[in-house]
Design a protein around this motif. Structure first.
Motif, PDB file in Angstrom:
ATOM      1  N   ASP A   1       0.838  -0.771  -0.579  1.00  0.00           N
ATOM      2  CA  ASP A   1      -0.203  -0.135  -0.194  1.00  0.00           C
ATOM      3  C   ASP A   1       0.741   1.240  -0.068  1.00  0.00           C
ATOM      4  O   ASP A   1       0.928   2.057  -0.852  1.00  0.00           O
TER       5      ASP A   1
ATOM      6  N   ASP B   1       2.957   1.418  -3.296  1.00  0.00           N
ATOM      7  CA  ASP B   1       2.124   1.661  -4.706  1.00  0.00           C
ATOM      8  C   ASP B   1       1.279   2.305  -4.759  1.00  0.00           C
ATOM      9  O   ASP B   1       0.585   2.633  -5.678  1.00  0.00           O
ATOM     10  N   THR B   2       1.574   3.602  -3.155  1.00  0.00           N
ATOM     11  CA  THR B   2       0.790   4.880  -3.380  1.00  0.00           C
ATOM     12  C   THR B   2       1.250   5.954  -3.997  1.00  0.00           C
ATOM     13  O   THR B   2       1.394   7.476  -3.399  1.00  0.00           O
TER      14      THR B   2
ATOM     15  N   ARG C   1     -10.368   2.461   5.199  1.00  0.00           N
ATOM     16  CA  ARG C   1     -10.021   1.264   5.486  1.00  0.00           C
ATOM     17  C   ARG C   1     -10.269  -0.228   5.633  1.00  0.00           C
ATOM     18  O   ARG C   1     -10.770  -0.469   6.354  1.00  0.00           O
TER      19      ARG C   1
ATOM     20  N   ASP D   1     -10.336  -1.867  -0.428  1.00  0.00           N
ATOM     21  CA  ASP D   1     -10.343  -0.432   0.611  1.00  0.00           C
ATOM     22  C   ASP D   1     -10.050   0.490  -0.558  1.00  0.00           C
ATOM     23  O   ASP D   1      -9.458   0.359  -1.361  1.00  0.00           O
TER      24      ASP D   1
ATOM     25  N   PRO E   1      -6.629   1.901  -0.123  1.00  0.00           N
ATOM     26  CA  PRO E   1      -5.315   2.232  -0.734  1.00  0.00           C
ATOM     27  C   PRO E   1      -5.347   0.855  -1.850  1.00  0.00           C
ATOM     28  O   PRO E   1      -4.502   1.167  -2.686  1.00  0.00           O
TER      29      PRO E   1
ATOM     30  N   GLU F   1      -6.355   3.142  -4.604  1.00  0.00           N
ATOM     31  CA  GLU F   1      -5.538   4.159  -5.188  1.00  0.00           C
ATOM     32  C   GLU F   1      -3.875   3.242  -5.823  1.00  0.00           C
ATOM     33  O   GLU F   1      -3.512   4.166  -6.273  1.00  0.00           O
ATOM     34  N   ARG F   2      -4.196   2.224  -5.620  1.00  0.00           N
ATOM     35  CA  ARG F   2      -2.848   1.662  -6.444  1.00  0.00           C
ATOM     36  C   ARG F   2      -3.225   1.313  -7.095  1.00  0.00           C
ATOM     37  O   ARG F   2      -2.765   1.241  -8.929  1.00  0.00           O
TER      38      ARG F   2
END
Lengths: 178, 187
Positions: free
Chosen positions: A90, A93-94, B58, B166, B168, B171-172
């Motif tokens: 997380d 990769d962001t 999350r 979720d 994150p 966002e990935r």
């Protein structure tokens, strides 16, 4: 003035890169080319981190036994010997180009939790012994190599017509995903 | 039992003129689906539910296991059903414990993992040029009368759902597209 400067305020971790210094005075004008430079920097940071090396090329401090025995660590299929700052991925990769000015780009995180994790690694306050895993940055040689790889892009920038399309698409992607 | 990624669909349809060619788009879409599926698998094994997120989006912890079920997983009791459907424990180890997942099973830890078959049954499919879905295959389980899809439904009904995305991971997915576009800019 150095090419890069870490900004570690509160629980934020950012890397500010001076494009004028990186390209010896010639600064890319278009937003997409600045973003592409940012991406090249991110890619190199990810490559170094995957190889277990910090921004100065030194190996990362080992994971603690308690962390290596945690369910999260085991679930991620990680190995204690492979320190790559990647649990689920997380944080790494962001990592994103979060800000641009005429002469600078800033790499960091828009999500507070990921920024806090990065801050912890860079400063060492994520560990009891306070030892840092400073992955946020590159060596002068890395920057030189990146700058060289963009020579053609900077020369052709004035005649490049597709950059507006790239800019529109990048803006759209950013806005829709929020 | 599936999770559909709709944001992606919305985003990619809004692209005015796509810079990435068909092969590149397909590559990123597959990478996004694979990454999301693996995130579900890893976070569930780590005791997190992406189906039940907090206000920040999350993943939250899966509910703890009951004491009696922990005893079962430790091999101390088995459960039998009475004629009226009532369940009661007896001091006898279950045969099921012969086949526990040696890497991810922990007796007292809630992570939807006993034999490991359920999370291995996660699959994805590309449903259009701009979307994908992740699902539990309806495959028959070894040493069990149920399918993996049925087990996933049972867990969901028990408040232990795990199919979701979720913030994150969203966002990935976004970063996968942004990074592909940015890399394309460079000559």
């Amino acid at each position: 003035m150095p090419i890069e400067k870490q900004v570690l305020t509160g629980k934020q971790a950012k890397l500010k890169v001076n494009l004028r210094k990186l390209f010896n005075g010639e600064v890319p004008r278009s937003v997409p080319i600045k973003e592409a430079v940012g991406q090249a920097i991110i890619d190199k940071i990810l490559e170094n981190t995957a190889e277990g090396r910090d921004k100065d090329g030194n190996g990362f401090v080992s994971y603690s036994d308690s962390y290596a025995n945690s369910p999260e660590f085991v679930a991620a299929g990680k190995s204690k010997d492979q320190v790559n700052l990647r649990l689920f991925g997380d944080m790494l990769d962001t990592m994103d180009v979060i800000e641009q000015t005429r002469d600078t780009i800033t790499i960091g995180w828009s999500d507070d939790l990921q920024a806090t994790k990065a801050h912890g690694h860079v400063t060492g306050n994520i560990r009891k012994d306070g030892e840092a895993r400073d992955f946020l940055g590159l060596s002068d040689d890395d920057y030189e190599s990146i700058a060289e790889s963009f020579t053609e892009d900077l020369e052709g920038e004035a005649t490049e017509t597709r950059t507006q399309e790239f800019e529109d698409n990048l803006t759209t992607l950013r806005s829709i995903f929020g | 039992m599936k999770v559909k990624v709709k944001n992606l669909d919305k985003a990619l349809k809004s692209i005015k003129k796509d810079i990435l060619d068909t092969t590149e788009r397909s590559g990123v879409l597959n990478e996004a689906a694979q990454m999301s599926m693996e995130a579900i698998r890893q976070k569930t094994r780590a005791g997190l539910s992406m189906a039940n997120t907090n206000p920040q989006g999350r993943a939250t912890k899966l509910p703890p296991l009951s004491k009696s079920y922990q005893e079962f997983r430790k091999g101390k009791v088995s459960f039998y059903k009475g004629k009226q459907g009532q369940t009661y424990p007896v001091n006898e180890a279950s045969d099921k414990l012969n086949d526990v997942d040696p890497q991810y099973f922990r007796p007292t830890f809630a992570n939807n993992t006993l034999t490991g078959q359920l999370l291995k049954a996660l699959k994805y499919r590309i449903t259009s040029k701009t979307s994908f879905e992740i699902f539990v295959a309806n495959t028959r389980r070894e040493g069990d009368d149920h399918t993996n899809k049925e087990v996933a439904q049972f867990l969901k009904d028990q408040g232990r759902g795990f199919l979701g995305i979720d913030s994150p991971t969203t966002e990935r997915i976004k970063q996968l597209w942004l990074r592909a576009y940015r890399r394309k800019i460079k000559k």
